[in-house]
Structure formats: structure tokens, C-alpha cells
Design a protein around this motif. Structure first.
Motif, PDB file in Angstrom:
ATOM      1  N   ILE A   1      96.425  -1.421 -35.988  1.00 45.57           N
ATOM      2  CA  ILE A   1      95.511  -0.469 -36.627  1.00 45.57           C
ATOM      3  C   ILE A   1      94.801  -1.258 -37.710  1.00 45.57           C
ATOM      4  N   ILE A   2      93.512  -1.488 -37.542  1.00 49.41           N
ATOM      5  CA  ILE A   2      92.758  -2.320 -38.471  1.00 49.41           C
ATOM      6  C   ILE A   2      91.683  -1.472 -39.145  1.00 49.41           C
TER       7      ILE A   2
ATOM      8  N   ARG B   1      86.790  -8.668 -44.929  1.00 56.62           N
ATOM      9  CA  ARG B   1      88.152  -8.290 -45.296  1.00 56.62           C
ATOM     10  C   ARG B   1      88.608  -7.081 -44.478  1.00 56.62           C
ATOM     11  N   TRP B   2      89.902  -7.014 -44.198  1.00 56.96           N
ATOM     12  CA  TRP B   2      90.455  -5.853 -43.518  1.00 56.96           C
ATOM     13  C   TRP B   2      91.912  -5.662 -43.917  1.00 56.96           C
ATOM     14  N   ALA B   3      92.439  -4.481 -43.639  1.00 53.53           N
ATOM     15  CA  ALA B   3      93.855  -4.180 -43.829  1.00 53.53           C
ATOM     16  C   ALA B   3      94.392  -3.667 -42.501  1.00 53.53           C
ATOM     17  N   GLY B   4      95.648  -4.009 -42.203  1.00 53.47           N
ATOM     18  CA  GLY B   4      96.157  -3.660 -40.883  1.00 53.47           C
ATOM     19  C   GLY B   4      97.615  -3.266 -40.849  1.00 53.47           C
ATOM     20  N   ALA B   5      97.919  -2.382 -39.910  1.00 53.11           N
ATOM     21  CA  ALA B   5      99.302  -2.070 -39.531  1.00 53.11           C
ATOM     22  C   ALA B   5      99.558  -2.820 -38.238  1.00 53.11           C
TER      23      ALA B   5
ATOM     24  N   VAL C   1      97.143  -7.671 -44.985  1.00 51.16           N
ATOM     25  CA  VAL C   1      95.798  -7.803 -45.524  1.00 51.16           C
ATOM     26  C   VAL C   1      95.250  -9.159 -45.082  1.00 51.16           C
ATOM     27  N   GLY C   2      94.080  -9.156 -44.437  1.00 51.98           N
ATOM     28  CA  GLY C   2      93.541 -10.409 -43.938  1.00 51.98           C
ATOM     29  C   GLY C   2      92.027 -10.393 -43.906  1.00 51.98           C
ATOM     30  N   ARG C   3      91.471 -11.306 -43.139  1.00 53.39           N
ATOM     31  CA  ARG C   3      90.021 -11.412 -43.055  1.00 53.39           C
ATOM     32  C   ARG C   3      89.634 -12.030 -41.719  1.00 53.39           C
ATOM     33  N   SER C   4      88.432 -11.715 -41.298  1.00 53.79           N
ATOM     34  CA  SER C   4      87.854 -12.324 -40.109  1.00 53.79           C
ATOM     35  C   SER C   4      86.554 -13.017 -40.499  1.00 53.79           C
ATOM     36  N   PHE C   5      86.212 -14.058 -39.762  1.00 51.00           N
ATOM     37  CA  PHE C   5      84.929 -14.726 -39.968  1.00 51.00           C
ATOM     38  C   PHE C   5      84.015 -14.298 -38.835  1.00 51.00           C
TER      39      PHE C   5
END
Length: 396
Positions: free
Chosen positions: A354-355, A342-346, A331-335
Motif C-alpha cells: 500500500i503506497i 517521496r512516499w510512505a508504504g505498508a 518511508v522511501g522515495r522513487s526517482f
């Protein structure tokens, strides 16, 4: 000569222009009508369950998306594919040739297409976690609070002290506290990961590992825990992990062409062995956005899907410490565009990503061969932040 024979010069120029036009017309005639009007990155019609659409029809800028290849070339990225979906529609896909290291095969150059399978590596972990949720929903497992050792009575003699307190939840969130290190070179005997591939009893190897900290107090990246989860699924379902996944996840998603590789010791690689077409991998991301649904079918329980992408731990020491960890999902984030997204990724080794971006109803999937590179996966996150998210022209 041009000054002495101006008419001949003009005649030669006219003939050259005519010849150029004729060649262009011949090339155009050789192309199908679809090829003549095909915009950059337009998804192929494969009858694989995806509805395809133009970027503009879902509020995205196609011209900006067409800059992905040029952006990737700046980093010599060895990215093999980029797939983008929005509002449940596939709107962009682009494939490249490159050197690959497919599981169990020699390294070589591959011309990647929409129908080429690719290693998912550790993005496989995220899929295994979804299978655990499905098994719980089907009453094959009581809950994520079940003790791990309950499923391995035959290993009672080898398990280390402290294992009785470890639950499936702790394996899912990588907070079991067992002593584990995958950061060392593959040839180092102290690297725990190769033991999953070569030991005759990898389950015994994992359960014999000492406990470094009480559960729920220390986050450590650990593929051994994921392999335990895969083995538990096989036990409770009475099927191989691959067969269970095919029945409850892949067939409902319309995924018919996949592989789940095994280690040298014959055990299925629950933590890293999945091979998928990028378009099919993007369906996993769409499940995140739709709370476990695909089309009209609830495949993964909504509550489990949402719990999987909820932060449970800070992923200390990984990617600068800016990521959180859920149930085998990052679980992370981009500016981008002046705000945090916010995003979640494999995540899979080598740049497999996979975002899912819930706030934008957006999926990005990439495959790559950045194995062993110090900044593997950077190219994917770069195009997500600087091209794909800014290509969204509306806020919903």
C-alpha cells in the motif's frame, strides 16, 4: 483456380468478409453497453465508498496505465492486483489469475477480482499501528511513552533485564533493542517468528528475549513487538483486536468484508494476519494522504497519522538500506520523471504494497504471491516508478 474463376474467388472473399463482420457484430451484441465502451482498468461500481472516475479527470494518462499488465509480464511477476486512486477517487484497477498461498489454505490458482480478499501479510503491522493511535486518542492508552511491561504484570518473572526501559514507541519504531531474528528459514528453531504462531505463551516468549542494545539505538525488524501491541489493544479495549478494528477503523471506512487470521496457538496475528479486498486496502493509503480522514470523518488522529509516516530510523539491511521506518510504516522515495518522489508504504511479504504518495495525492495498492522470491515486491515498485507516477500529467 483463382486465375480460372476470378468471380468465384471474389465471391468467396466477399462471403468471408461478411461472415467475419457478422461474428464481430454478434460478439458486440452479446456485450452490454458498459462492456463495449469500458476502457482498460476502469473501476467497477461496487457501492463500497469509493468514488470512481477516469484517469484523465484526475490528471492521469489512462493509456500509460494500460501498459501495467505488459510491464508486469516482463518479470513473470505473479502480481494479483493493481489499484490506483488519485485525489480521493478510484481511477484504475486490474486483476489477474495466479497461484496464491492464502493463510491456512492450500496453494492453488485463483481468479482474482475486485471482490476477492487477499492476504496482507506484514502490511497488517501498519494497520495495527493505526489502531494504537486510535486507542491513545480515546484515552485507552495514556501515550506511546507508556512502558510495555506495565501491561504485562503477569509476566514479571520471565521478562529479561532491560525491558523496563522499553516503551510502546520503541515497539512501533522497531527500536526496542531486543535480540530478534526473522531472517532465518521458517524451520530453523532460531527463527523467532514461528514462536509467535506455535508457542503456548508467545507474549512470554517475546518478553523473555534478551536485550541486545539500549532502546532507540538499534533498528531490527520485529513482528514480536507488533504482537505485543495487538495484545495491549485487546487489554485496554476489552475487545478482540478484530472487533476493535471493525468498530473504530473498518466500519468507518466502509470495509465490511475482511478477515483477521489467528495463529495455530489461537492468538490473533497482529503482525501479519489481515485479509482485505485490494480496494479496501487502498482506503488505508487514502487515510495517509488525508491525514487520517475518510470522507468527512476523522478516523485516525491527524497528528498520529503524520507521525506514523515520519522517518524515525534507517531500515538497515532491508531493500538495499534505502528505506526509513516510522510507526510500522516504511518511508522511501522513487526517482521518476527526473526527480525524487517521496512516499510512505505498508509492506507485506510476497509483494503486498500500500503506497501513498503525498506530493502527488496518489495511492497505489498491489497484491502478489512472490513469497520466498529474492526480489519480492520489486514488480510493484517498478510499475509505481516507471508507469504510475509518470502517468501523472499535473504537479498537484
Amino acid at each position: 483456380m483463382r486465375h480460372r474463376f476470378p468471380r468465384l474467388s471474389r465471391l468467396g472473399a466477399s462471403l468471408a468478409l461478411a461472415l467475419t463482420a457478422s461474428i464481430a457484430n454478434l460478439r458486440a451484441d452479446d456485450m452490454t453497453p458498459r462492456q463495449q465502451r469500458q476502457p482498460c482498468g476502469s473501476p467497477a461500481a461496487l457501492d463500497d465508498g469509493w468514488v470512481t472516475a477516469s484517469p484523465e479527470s484526475v490528471g492521469m494518462d489512462s493509456e500509460r496505465l494500460c501498459g501495467i499488465a505488459a510491464r508486469l509480464s516482463l518479470r513473470s511477476s505473479e502480481v494479483h492486483s493493481v489499484v490506483v486512486a488519485r485525489h480521493g477517487r478510484l481511477v484504475f484497477e486490474q486483476y489477474f489469475s495466479g497461484i496464491d498461498q492464502p493463510w491456512g489454505q492450500p496453494e492453488g490458482r485463483t481468479e482474482f477480482t475486485a471482490t476477492t480478499k487477499h492476504d496482507m501479510r506484514s502490511a497488517t503491522k501498519s494497520v495495527t499501528a493505526l489502531l494504537v493511535g486510535i486507542a491513545i486518542d480515546r484515552k485507552l492508552i495514556a501515550s506511546a511513552n507508556e512502558p510495555v511491561v506495565k501491561f504485562f504484570p503477569e509476566h514479571h518473572q520471565v521478562k529479561s533485564a532491560g525491558w523496563d526501559a522499553i516503551t510502546l514507541h520503541h515497539l512501533l519504531t522497531m527500536s526496542s533493542g531486543i535480540k530478534w531474528d526473522e531472517t532465518l528459514p521458517w524451520t530453523d528453531p532460531n527463527n523467532d517468528e514461528p514462536h509467535l504462531a506455535f508457542d503456548a505463551d508467545p507474549i512470554g516468549y517475546v518478553l523473555a528475549k534478551p536485550i541486545a542494545a539500549p532502546p532507540d539505538t538499534l533498528w531490527t525488524y520485529n513482528g514480536g513487538g507488533t504482537d505485543l501491541l495487538g495484545n495491549i489493544i485487546e487489554q485496554v479495549s476489552g475487545k478482540s483486536l478484530e472487533a476493535f478494528a471493525r468498530e473504530v477503523l473498518f466500519e468507518p471506512l466502509g470495509i465490511t468484508d475482511f478477515e483477521w487470521k489467528t495463529y495455530k496457538n489461537g492468538k490473533i496475528a497482529a503482525a501479519s494476519g489481515l485479509r482485505l479486498r485490494p480496494r479496501d486496502a487502498a482506503k488505508i493509503g487514502q487515510l495517509v494522504l488525508d491525514h487520517g480522514r475518510w470522507k468527512e470523518q476523522q478516523i485516525v488522529p491527524a497528528e498520529w497519522m503524520d507521525q506514523s509516516i515520519a522517518p524515525h530510523f534507517q531500515a538497515v539491511g532491508y531493500f538495499g538500506g534505502t528505506l526509513f521506518y516510522g510507526h510500522q510504516w516504511w518511508v522511501g522515495r522513487s526517482f521518476a520523471a527526473g526527480k525524487e518522489i517521496r512516499w510512505a508504504g505498508a509492506f507485506g511479504w510476497g509483494g503486498q504494497r500500500i503506497i501513498a504518495v503525498p506530493d502527488l495525492d496518489l495511492v497505489m495498492m498491489t497484491t502478489a504471491a512472490q513469497y520466498g522470491q529474492p526480489k519480492e515486491g520489486l514488480a510493484a515498485m517498478d510499475i509505481l516508478t516507471n508507469i504510475i507516477i509518470p502517468a501523472v500529467r499535473d504537479a498537484h
